[in-house]
Design an enzyme around this catalytic site. Structure first.
Site: not given
Ligand SMILES: Cc1cc2nc3c(=O)[nH]c(=O)nc-3n(C[C@H](O)[C@H](O)[C@H](O)COP(=O)(O)O)c2cc1C
Length: 369
Positions: A25, A177, A180, A182, A237
Site C-alpha cells: 500500500t 486478500h 492481515n 481485514y 490489525n
C-alpha cells in the site's frame, strides 16, 4: 536444484522467475483512482515474475485508508488498464489484490460517513491512515457495526464484480486478500468473529464467507487466474485466534479442490518475527502445505515475510514455488537483477512510504541508473 530465477507457471499465468513483488500500500491514489505515477511505478518493477498490486478496495465500503485505489467503478478500470498495459509491454505479469478492510476503517472514509462493517461489533484497536488537506496522520479505527446476514451475499457479489473488473482492466488474475486482519480474516478468527449464525462459531462457519468469495471469483474468472493470501498467525490489525492450526488446515481442505493458481502464505507476524506464534504451539507451515497437497491441492505455494536471497533460495530449493518480497521492492525497482548479482540494495526512505508524490515512489534508481 530449483533456482529463484527459473520460470514457472501459476495456473494460467506464465512467470519468468519465482520472485514476486508482495502487495504494498502506498496511498497515492486520490479519489481511489491510480494515477500516471502508478503506471511508472509498476512498469519499473515489471522484471518481477509476478507483481501483486497494493491492496485495492472492491467497494467504497471496503475502503479503510486515505488515497488507496479501488476496482469497483468504470473509471478505476480505465486507470488500471494503463498500468497493466505498461507492465505487459515490458513482459511482466500482474495480479490485483482484492481488499475489503472490514472494521479496519474510519467513519470518514465510509459511504455517507457511516460506521465500518465487520463480522461483530468489536473495535479493531489499531490505527488507520487519513489525509486531510494534504497532511497525512494516523487515527484510531472506528467502532464497526456487525453485518446483517442478509448483507453477506452483497459482499460476495462485490468481490465477484471486482474480479470481473480486474480482468476487464487487463490483469492476469487476482489475489484475494484474506490476510492481515481485514474482513475475510476477521470472519476466520474467533477474536473478531462472535457471530451465532451460519458465519460464526465453528471453524466451518467462520471460513464460510471466505470460501463463498473464492468460489464466486473462480466461477467468474477461472481458478487459473485466482490466488489467495493468508496469514495464519499474524496479529496485524488485532487479528487473534488461539487455535490457528486447525482453522487453516480446514481452509486448506476447502481450497484444495479448486485448483487455484497460487496460495500466498505470510509466515509469522507480517513485517515482524517469522517465528511469531498465536496459541500454545508454533505454527506448522510444512504441515499446512502437506495437508493442502494431501487433499489434492496443486496451486503454487508462495511464501513471504522477511526473506533475503539466501533464505529464498533455500525455500525454493525445498518446497516453496515462489517467494514474495515486500520492503525490498519499494526501494529496488529492479530487484531480480540485484538478487541475481547479490546486491547492492537501495535503502527505502521511511518518510515517503505512505502518501506523497514521486519522491520515494518512482525515483529509486535501477542498477547503473
Ligand atoms: C509499506 C507497506 C505496505 C503494505 N501493504 C500491504 C498490502 O497492501 N497488502 C498486503 O497484503 N500486505 C501489505 N504489506 C505487507 C507486505 O506485503 C509483506 O507481507 C511484508 O512487508 C513482509 O514482507 P517483507 O519482509 O519482504 O517486506 C505491506 C507492507 C509494507 C511495508
Amino acid at each position: 536444484m530449483t533456482s529463484l530465477f527459473d520460470p514457472v507457471k501459476a495456473g494460467d499465468i506464465q512467470l519468468a522467475n519465482r520472485i514476486a513483488m508482495a502487495p504494498l500500500t502506498r496511498n497515492r491514489s486520490p479519489g481511489a483512482i491510480p494515477t500516471a505515477m502508478a503506471i511508472e511505478y509498476y512498469s519499473q518493477r515489471a522484471s518481477a515474475g509476478l507483481i501483486v498490486t497494493e491492496a485495492t478496495a472492491i467497494s467504497h465500503q471496503g475502503q479503510g485508508y486515505a488515497d488507496v485505489p479501488g476496482i469497483w467503478s468504470p473509471q478505476q478500470v480505465v486507470a488500471w488498464k494503463k498500468v497493466t498495459d505498461a507492465v505487459h509491454a515490458k513482459g511482466g505479469k500482474i495480479v490485483i489484490q482484492l481488499w475489503h478492510v472490514g472494521r479496519v476503517s474510519h467513519d470518514s472514509l465510509q459511504p455517507g460517513g457511516k460506521s465500518p462493517v465487520a463480522p461483530s461489533a468489536i473495535v479493531a484497536k489499531t490505527k488507520t491512515y487519513l489525509i486531510n488537506d494534504g497532511v497525512g496522520s494516523f487515527a484510531e479505527t472506528s467502532m464497526p457495526r456487525a453485518l446483517e446476514l442478509a448483507e453477506l451475499p452483497g459482499i460476495v457479489e462485490d468481490y465477484r464484480r471486482a474480479a470481473r473488473n480486474a480482468i476487464d482492466a487487463g490483469f492476469d488474475g487476482v489475489e484475494v486478500h484474506s490476510a492481515n486482519g481485514y474482513l475475510l480474516d476477521q470472519f476466520l478468527r474467533s477474536g473478531s468473529n462472535h457471530r451465532t449464525d451460519a458465519y460464526g462459531g465453528s471453524i466451518e462457519n467462520r471460513a464460510r464467507l471466505m470460501v463463498e468469495v473464492v468460489n464466486a471469483i473462480v466461477k467468474e474468472i477461472g481458478a487459473g487466474r485466482t490466488g489467495i493470501r493468508l496469514s495464519p498467525v499474524t496479529p496485524a490489525n488485532g487479528a487473534s485466534d488461539p487455535h490457528p492450526q486447525p482453522l487453516f488446515d480446514y481452509v486448506m481442505k476447502q481450497l484444495a479442490p479448486l485448483n487455484l493458481a497460487f496460495i500466498h502464505i505470510i509466515e509469522g507476524a507480517t513485517g515482524g518475527a517469522r517465528d511469531y506464534q498465536q496459541g500454545d504451539t508454533p505454527f506448522d507451515y510444512a504441515g499446512l502445505r502437506n495437508n493442502y497437497r494431501a487433499a489434492g491441492g496443486k496451486a503454487l505455494w508462495m511464501v513471504n515475510n522477511g526473506y533475503d536471497r539466501a533464505l529464498a533460495e533455500k525455500a525454493v530449493d525445498a518446497d516453496a514455488d515462489i517467494v514474495a518480497f515486500g520492503k525490498l521492492f519499494i526501494a529496488n525497482p529492479d530487484l531480480p537483477a540485484r538478487l541475481k548479482q547479490h546486491g547492492p540494495y537501495n535503502e527505502p526512505d521511511k518518510t515517503t512510504i505512505y502518501g506523497g508524490g514521486a519522491k520515494g515512489d518512482t525515483d529509486y534508481p535501477a542498477l547503473g541508473g
